[in-house]
Design a protein around this motif. Structure first.
Motif, PDB file in Angstrom:
ATOM      1  N   HIS B  68      -7.922 -14.879  -2.635  1.00  0.00           N
ATOM      2  CA  HIS B  68      -6.931 -15.756  -3.262  1.00  0.00           C
ATOM      3  C   HIS B  68      -6.241 -16.696  -2.274  1.00  0.00           C
ATOM      4  O   HIS B  68      -6.163 -17.887  -2.507  1.00  0.00           O
ATOM      5  CB  HIS B  68      -5.905 -14.923  -4.037  1.00  0.00           C
ATOM      6  N   ILE B 104     -15.436 -15.967  -3.893  1.00  0.00           N
ATOM      7  CA  ILE B 104     -14.507 -15.670  -4.974  1.00  0.00           C
ATOM      8  C   ILE B 104     -15.071 -14.440  -5.698  1.00  0.00           C
ATOM      9  O   ILE B 104     -16.256 -14.417  -6.053  1.00  0.00           O
ATOM     10  CB  ILE B 104     -14.379 -16.864  -5.932  1.00  0.00           C
ATOM     11  N   GLU B 105     -14.250 -13.426  -5.846  1.00  0.00           N
ATOM     12  CA  GLU B 105     -14.720 -12.113  -6.297  1.00  0.00           C
ATOM     13  C   GLU B 105     -15.707 -12.159  -7.474  1.00  0.00           C
ATOM     14  O   GLU B 105     -16.750 -11.512  -7.431  1.00  0.00           O
ATOM     15  CB  GLU B 105     -13.523 -11.206  -6.632  1.00  0.00           C
ATOM     16  N   HIS B 106     -15.374 -12.950  -8.504  1.00  0.00           N
ATOM     17  CA  HIS B 106     -16.217 -12.906  -9.697  1.00  0.00           C
ATOM     18  C   HIS B 106     -17.515 -13.702  -9.540  1.00  0.00           C
ATOM     19  O   HIS B 106     -18.383 -13.641 -10.396  1.00  0.00           O
ATOM     20  CB  HIS B 106     -15.414 -13.359 -10.918  1.00  0.00           C
ATOM     21  N   ASP B 125      -7.704  -7.689 -11.695  1.00  0.00           N
ATOM     22  CA  ASP B 125      -7.730  -9.145 -11.811  1.00  0.00           C
ATOM     23  C   ASP B 125      -8.223  -9.444 -13.215  1.00  0.00           C
ATOM     24  O   ASP B 125      -9.233  -8.889 -13.659  1.00  0.00           O
ATOM     25  CB  ASP B 125      -8.678  -9.774 -10.783  1.00  0.00           C
ATOM     26  N   HIS B 127      -9.766 -11.801 -14.652  1.00  0.00           N
ATOM     27  CA  HIS B 127     -11.083 -12.378 -14.921  1.00  0.00           C
ATOM     28  C   HIS B 127     -12.254 -11.455 -14.574  1.00  0.00           C
ATOM     29  O   HIS B 127     -13.403 -11.889 -14.513  1.00  0.00           O
ATOM     30  CB  HIS B 127     -11.216 -13.733 -14.232  1.00  0.00           C
ATOM     31  N   SER B 301     -14.003 -22.434  -8.429  1.00  0.00           N
ATOM     32  CA  SER B 301     -13.396 -21.263  -9.073  1.00  0.00           C
ATOM     33  C   SER B 301     -14.429 -20.287  -9.619  1.00  0.00           C
ATOM     34  O   SER B 301     -15.621 -20.579  -9.660  1.00  0.00           O
ATOM     35  CB  SER B 301     -12.437 -21.652 -10.198  1.00  0.00           C
ATOM     36  N   CYS B 362     -10.067 -19.051  -3.769  1.00  0.00           N
ATOM     37  CA  CYS B 362      -9.452 -19.366  -5.064  1.00  0.00           C
ATOM     38  C   CYS B 362      -8.600 -20.614  -4.901  1.00  0.00           C
ATOM     39  O   CYS B 362      -8.561 -21.475  -5.769  1.00  0.00           O
ATOM     40  CB  CYS B 362      -8.570 -18.224  -5.535  1.00  0.00           C
ATOM     41  N   CYS B 365      -6.928 -23.125  -7.609  1.00  0.00           N
ATOM     42  CA  CYS B 365      -7.034 -22.603  -8.976  1.00  0.00           C
ATOM     43  C   CYS B 365      -5.726 -21.984  -9.428  1.00  0.00           C
ATOM     44  O   CYS B 365      -5.319 -22.144 -10.578  1.00  0.00           O
ATOM     45  CB  CYS B 365      -8.154 -21.582  -9.071  1.00  0.00           C
ATOM     46  N   ASN B 384     -10.029 -22.079 -15.150  1.00  0.00           N
ATOM     47  CA  ASN B 384      -9.908 -21.449 -16.464  1.00  0.00           C
ATOM     48  C   ASN B 384      -8.507 -21.466 -17.074  1.00  0.00           C
ATOM     49  O   ASN B 384      -8.329 -21.087 -18.222  1.00  0.00           O
ATOM     50  CB  ASN B 384     -10.423 -20.006 -16.389  1.00  0.00           C
ATOM     51  N   ARG B 390       0.407 -24.077 -13.062  1.00  0.00           N
ATOM     52  CA  ARG B 390      -0.710 -23.255 -12.560  1.00  0.00           C
ATOM     53  C   ARG B 390      -1.267 -23.787 -11.227  1.00  0.00           C
ATOM     54  O   ARG B 390      -1.671 -23.026 -10.372  1.00  0.00           O
ATOM     55  CB  ARG B 390      -1.825 -23.209 -13.618  1.00  0.00           C
TER      56      ARG B 390
HETATM   57  S1  SF4 Z   1      -9.116 -17.444 -11.921  1.00  0.00           S
HETATM   58 FE1  SF4 Z   1      -8.842 -18.631 -10.052  1.00  0.00          FE
HETATM   59  S2  SF4 Z   1      -7.416 -17.354  -8.867  1.00  0.00           S
HETATM   60 FE2  SF4 Z   1      -8.294 -16.019 -10.417  1.00  0.00          FE
HETATM   61  S3  SF4 Z   1     -10.110 -15.087  -9.439  1.00  0.00           S
HETATM   62 FE3  SF4 Z   1     -10.790 -16.928 -10.520  1.00  0.00          FE
HETATM   63  S4  SF4 Z   1     -10.772 -18.518  -8.935  1.00  0.00           S
HETATM   64 FE4  SF4 Z   1      -9.516 -16.848  -8.200  1.00  0.00          FE
END
Ligand code: SF4
Lengths: 162, 422
Positions: B68, B104-106, B125, B127, B301, B362, B365, B384, B390
């Protein structure tokens, strides 16, 4: 099994009604309990007794993800919150801090400030005066264990030490 | 014994609860395959976890990613990241991804084969629902939940009711997963799937790339859903084959499974969608955007920072220049994507157009760093969420769109479709 008075609230009781943001500068449960439901019913905190119930309509606990909300309710002595439905995060938080909650489709029919007897294991709510019975989905045994331990972290701590 | 028809979500949960079947509304305790934390949520979970005083149930199941505020933007965020790094070392966690190896983790978890079909995944998290695109049950939880699951290897769930979304027809040019999900959220609203599983299916989904599917499931939470999910197919298998680090299992919904509601969308003629401030359900077709001048464009993102997205953006930007009044920031989702973009010449395209190309983070984002908006500024972003503040100042605005629209808007200096600049 516990017996107490049903304090009734409407639909969409949000976390600001449960514990106003102006009191979030503390995480002391006793202090939070003094202001529990203050903006919905200013007399609630002084009238509620250990073992009483909060009964409400749909979407109880909507709003922020603050754990202070179920903590305030639990510390005020409420034995269980019975609502038509709960907001998702409140639902998780309540169990995780050890506050029993029951989802009952007919929660709104429970008489205002009536005496009720609640069996969490069976999910049965009985109105003491009339004998009328309402049904909720029972709390499964392992969730009862979490509640019994005082929340998720103490529950896990006790379980891993066995 | 009578067979109980079930949805894919119910089947995965039942399998992890050691049960024949589960019913919506029921509370269950389920085994968890993967647990995820980041530099914001893990430090809290670690504090709670240490109160329990046990080792991690399975060090390989815990994935910790500083994404992040990294590379750390200030002292406070550096301290947070350090708590996580120290914890990972102390507990010998093999899946801690350091800056320079992270993403980014996802974007990272599917890419690295850490998550696969049939898994149950929880992440601190929201997402985390992204991984449903692989046919897994994945959902966001709180730090307390993460702490307890790190000790036990299991957690509790309320089995969600399922909503079925069937997409038919033919997608037009520049229309993809982002537009399908924005359109859907625009139709059902930000509470339209509250507490439910959103199951995406139909011929359009079958034809959609894995990257497009990940984009769709990523935004399920923006409709209030607990999880998004797509039944695994050939495409899923060819994606996970060679990546998966553990055996995986393919589940599918029974044809007679019970749904709370079924939505059908014929997407023929669907335009690229734009979500206007300040809610992801405030969706309009790009042709109805009007004349909205913009100051910044962010392409990246966990929603749209993958190869498909960068290729699409580069296709639009190739040989073009970013508008003089616009800052274009392009952020690849992972180091691997960065390298691939470099190999394919995409990075050169971005730089030649006058864009910034960043290390994975991140960053903007969540208004963290690397492109925070000033008062009154407007951005088009492939992210998103476009809530108030934001991406920076509470009086700034974020418009959500797909990478092609974002790139075209960067060229035009106002919100437009790629057709508007080519
Ligand atoms: S929504 Fe944005 S802040 Fe949250 S994990 Fe995804 S890229 Fe990172």
């Amino acid at each position: 099994m516990s017996e107490g008075t049903a304090f009734k609230f409407g639909e969409n009781v949000d976390t600001d009604l449960i514990i106003p943001a102006r009191y979030l500068n503390t995480s002391d449960p006793e202090e939070l309990a003094r202001h529990c439901m203050e903006d919905a019913d200013p007399t609630f905190a002084s009238r509620v007794k250990p073992g009483d119930f909060i009964v409400a309509g749909a979407n109880f606990g909507c709003g922020s993800s603050r754990e202070h909300a179920p903590v305030a309710i639990k510390a005020s002595g409420v034995a269980c919150v019975i609502a038509k439905s709960f907001a998702r995060i409140f639902y998780r938080n309540a169990f995780n801090i050890g506050l029993p909650i029951l989802e009952c489709p007919e929660a709104e029919e429970i008489p205002l400030e009536g005496r009720i007897r609640v069996d969490l294991q069976e999910g049965v709510i009985r109105v003491v005066d009339t004998g009328k019975v309402y049904r909720a989905r029972p709390i499964p045994p392992f969730m009862q264990e979490i509640i019994g331990a005082g929340g998720l972290i103490p529950y896990v701590a006790a379980r891993v030490k066995k | 014994m009578q067979r109980v028809p079930q949805t894919i979500t119910e089947k995965i949960l039942a399998a992890h609860a050691g049960r024949e079947y589960v019913e919506p509304g029921e509370l269950i305790s389920a085994r968890v395959d993967v647990l995820l934390g980041n530099d914001i949520t893990a430090p809290l979970a670690i504090r709670e976890f240490e109160r329990i005083g046990v080792p991690v149930f399975d060090p390989a199941a815990v994935v910790l990613i500083p994404d992040h505020f990294t590379p750390n933007k200030d002292i406070k965020s550096a301290e947070q990241a350090k708590i996580m790094r120290d914890f990972a070392r102390r507990h010998d966690l093999p899946n801690y991804y350091e800056v320079g190896r992270m993403g980014i983790e996802h974007c990272l978890l599917p890419e690295q084969g850490l998550v696969g079909p049939g898994d149950v995944i929880i992440g601190a998290d929201s997402h985390t629902c992204t991984y449903g695109a692989l046919g897994a049950f994945a959902t966001g939880v709180g730090s307390t939940d993460l702490a307890a699951a790190m000790a036990l290897g299991e957690t509790w769930f309320k089995v969600p009711e399922s909503l079925k979304f069937v997409y038919t027809g033919k997608l037009g040019p520049w229309v993809g997963g982002k537009d399908l999900i924005l359109h859907t959220i625009g139709e059902i609203g930000v509470e339209g799937a509250l507490y439910c599983a959103m199951e995406f299916c139909g011929p359009v989904i079958e034809n959609l790339s894995l990257d497009g599917r990940l984009t769709m499931c990523n935004m399920a939470v923006e409709a209030g859903a607990k999880n998004g999910i797509i039944a695994p197919d050939e495409k899923t298998e060819s994606y996970v084959r060679g990546r998966a680090r553990r055996p995986y299992q393919l589940f599918a919904s029974d044809p007679d499974a019970g749904y709370k509601k079924v939505y059908e969308y014929d997407v023929t003629g669907l335009e690229p969608c734009v979500a206007f401030p300040h809610s992801p359900d405030n969706v309009r077709p790009v042709s109805k955007a009007g004349n909205i001048k913009i100051d910044q464009v962010v392409i990246g993102s966990c929603t749209n920072g993958r190869m498909d997205d960068l290729r699409l953006a580069a296709q639009v930007l190739s040989g073009e220049k970013v508008h003089a009044d616009v800052r274009l920031i392009v952020i690849p989702g992972t180091q691997e994507i960065y390298l691939q973009a470099l190999k394919e010449g995409l990075v050169e395209t971005f730089l030649a157009a006058g864009a910034v190309f960043s290390t994975p983070t991140c960053g903007p984002c969540l208004g963290g760093h690397m492109g925070v908006l000033a008062k009154g500024e407007r951005a088009v972003a492939t992210t998103n969420r476009n809530f108030v503040g934001r991406m920076g100042h509470p009086d700034s605005e974020v418009y959500l769109a797909n990478p092609a629209v974002a790139a075209a808007s960067a060229i035009a200096g106002r919100i437009t479709s790629p057709e508007g600049v080519r």
